[in-house]
Design an enzyme around this catalytic site. Structure first.
Site, PDB file in Angstrom:
ATOM      1  N   MET A   1       0.848  -1.205   0.000  1.00 43.68           N
ATOM      2  CA  MET A   1       0.000   0.000   0.000  1.00 43.68           C
ATOM      3  C   MET A   1       0.876   1.245   0.000  1.00 43.68           C
ATOM      4  SD  MET A   1      -2.917  -1.013   2.757  1.00 43.68           S
ATOM      5  CE  MET A   1      -3.615  -2.660   2.856  1.00 43.68           C
TER       6      MET A   1
ATOM      7  N   PHE B   1      -7.445  -1.623   4.522  1.00 47.36           N
ATOM      8  CA  PHE B   1      -7.372  -2.085   5.906  1.00 47.36           C
ATOM      9  C   PHE B   1      -7.897  -3.509   6.052  1.00 47.36           C
ATOM     10  CE2 PHE B   1      -7.914   2.476   5.745  1.00 47.36           C
ATOM     11  CZ  PHE B   1      -6.847   2.915   6.508  1.00 47.36           C
ATOM     12  N   GLY B   2      -7.344  -4.221   7.016  1.00 43.89           N
ATOM     13  CA  GLY B   2      -7.858  -5.536   7.360  1.00 43.89           C
ATOM     14  C   GLY B   2      -9.045  -5.391   8.297  1.00 43.89           C
TER      15      GLY B   2
ATOM     16  N   MET C   1     -12.193  -7.616  -5.018  1.00 38.40           N
ATOM     17  CA  MET C   1     -12.114  -7.009  -3.677  1.00 38.40           C
ATOM     18  C   MET C   1     -13.517  -6.997  -3.081  1.00 38.40           C
ATOM     19  SD  MET C   1      -9.046  -6.179  -2.753  1.00 38.40           S
ATOM     20  CE  MET C   1      -9.665  -5.586  -1.167  1.00 38.40           C
TER      21      MET C   1
ATOM     22  N   HIS D   1      -0.224  -8.229  -3.887  1.00 39.59           N
ATOM     23  CA  HIS D   1      -1.382  -7.382  -4.199  1.00 39.59           C
ATOM     24  C   HIS D   1      -0.935  -5.928  -4.099  1.00 39.59           C
ATOM     25  CE1 HIS D   1      -5.694  -6.088  -2.724  1.00 39.59           C
ATOM     26  NE2 HIS D   1      -5.386  -5.590  -3.913  1.00 39.59           N
TER      27      HIS D   1
ATOM     28  N   GLY E   1      -7.049 -12.413   6.277  1.00 38.38           N
ATOM     29  CA  GLY E   1      -6.128 -11.732   7.179  1.00 38.38           C
ATOM     30  C   GLY E   1      -6.528 -11.961   8.623  1.00 38.38           C
TER      31      GLY E   1
ATOM     32  N   ASP F   1     -10.857 -11.175  -1.719  1.00 35.95           N
ATOM     33  CA  ASP F   1     -10.042 -10.556  -0.664  1.00 35.95           C
ATOM     34  C   ASP F   1     -10.860  -9.520   0.091  1.00 35.95           C
ATOM     35  OD1 ASP F   1      -8.007  -9.477   0.877  1.00 35.95           O
ATOM     36  OD2 ASP F   1      -6.945  -8.553  -0.821  1.00 35.95           O
TER      37      ASP F   1
HETATM   38  C1  DX5 Z   1      -7.238  -5.059   2.367  1.00 35.45           C
HETATM   39  C2  DX5 Z   1      -6.241  -6.085   1.956  1.00 35.45           C
HETATM   40  C3  DX5 Z   1      -6.548  -7.448   2.436  1.00 35.45           C
HETATM   41  C4  DX5 Z   1      -6.653  -7.573   3.948  1.00 35.45           C
HETATM   42  C5  DX5 Z   1      -7.782  -8.515   4.211  1.00 35.45           C
HETATM   43  O1  DX5 Z   1      -7.084  -3.909   1.638  1.00 35.45           O
HETATM   44  O2  DX5 Z   1      -6.140  -6.153   0.540  1.00 35.45           O
HETATM   45  O3  DX5 Z   1      -5.679  -8.432   1.895  1.00 35.45           O
HETATM   46  O4  DX5 Z   1      -5.503  -8.031   4.580  1.00 35.45           O
HETATM   47  O5  DX5 Z   1      -7.996  -8.582   5.574  1.00 35.45           O
HETATM   48  P1  DX5 Z   1      -9.267  -9.278   6.194  1.00 35.45           P
HETATM   49  O6  DX5 Z   1      -9.209 -10.738   5.781  1.00 35.45           O
HETATM   50  O7  DX5 Z   1      -9.074  -9.078   7.660  1.00 35.45           O
HETATM   51  O8  DX5 Z   1     -10.484  -8.595   5.635  1.00 35.45           O
HETATM   52 ZN    ZN Z   2      -5.015  -7.905  -0.334  1.00 33.36          ZN
END
Ligand code: DX5
Ligand code: ZN
Length: 216
Positions: free
Chosen positions: A35, A141-142, A135, A64, A195, A173
């Site tokens: 990112m 963010f996770g 997506m 990614h 994640g 994802d």
């Molecule tokens: C978010 C990322 C994901 C993130 C997913 O922008 O691309 O890869 O780590 O996290 P979770 O599984 O917690 O939604």
């Molecule tokens: Zn990702």
């Protein structure tokens, strides 16, 4: 189903240990979220950190790239050790050229689509893409909640891939959990990124087994 744990939820101070633990648990892919603080409102890591991880691990590095104009950096990510390079359709005016550059650099080309982006962005590229990433949250963010309409997007993409006679994998994802993984695989997902729902629940071998058991 391939599970690709997102290192965004791993312990960044112990990346080598985390990669070794994934390997020991039987995981095959590692999802690396890059990112840039511009395409998405968060910053993570870039080629030097990926190169350092590459020295310690032979997992499949699924990179990614959530960065603007990714075409400027393809060679750097390939040299750092990315096995697959996934760029966002929204981040470049020249998506086809960027995908060609990824293949030329020796990595597998993939394209990510934000939740609101139409599948038409990848229709004509399917024969040259190893993977399309749907997506299912807005990237950055996770730990966010799965956006429900993304389930239909996976079904529609699966139909589009069949119609094209392509072998493109579908990755999902964002907000993937034990509760929605089976429906995602039924809809056509081949690779699930997880994640927070993975790293938050050690031991990893047991967590992998739980995901796999749901997705049979
Ligand atoms: C978010 C990322 C994901 C993130 C997913 O922008 O691309 O890869 O780590 O996290 P979770 O599984 O917690 O939604
Ligand atoms: Zn990702």
């Amino acid at each position: 189903m391939i599970l690709s744990p997102s290192l965004l939820s791993a312990d960044f101070a112990r990346l080598a240990d985390e990669l070794a633990a994934l390997k020991a648990a039987g995981v095959k892919w590692a999802h690396l979220d890059v990112m840039d603080g511009s395409f998405v409102p968060n910053i993570t890591f870039g080629p030097p950190v990926i190169a350092a991880m590459r020295k310690t691990s032979d997992l499949f590095f699924d990179c990614h790239l959530m960065i603007d104009e990714p075409g400027r950096y393809i060679d750097e990510y390939a040299k750092a050790g990315a096995d697959l390079i996934c760029v966002h359709a929204e981040a470049t005016n020249h998506l086809e050229r960027t995908c060609q550059a990824i293949a030329q650099a020796g990595a597998k080309p993939a394209v990510a689509l934000n939740p609101a982006t139409s599948l038409e962005a990848v229709r004509y590229l399917l024969p040259q893409l190893s993977m399309v990433l749907i997506m299912s949250v807005n990237p950055g963010f996770g730990g966010q909640k799965f956006i429900p309409f993304c389930m239909d997007k996976v079904r529609e993409l699966k139909a589009m891939i069949r119609q094209a006679g392509a072998e493109t994998l579908i990755q999902v994802d964002g907000g993937v959990t034990l509760d929605n993984c089976a429906e995602l695989v039924q809809a056509g997902a081949d690779v699930l990124v997880s994640g927070s729902a993975f790293f938050g629940f050690p031991p990893y071998a047991e967590r992998l087994r739980q995901f796999e058991a749901r997705c049979l």
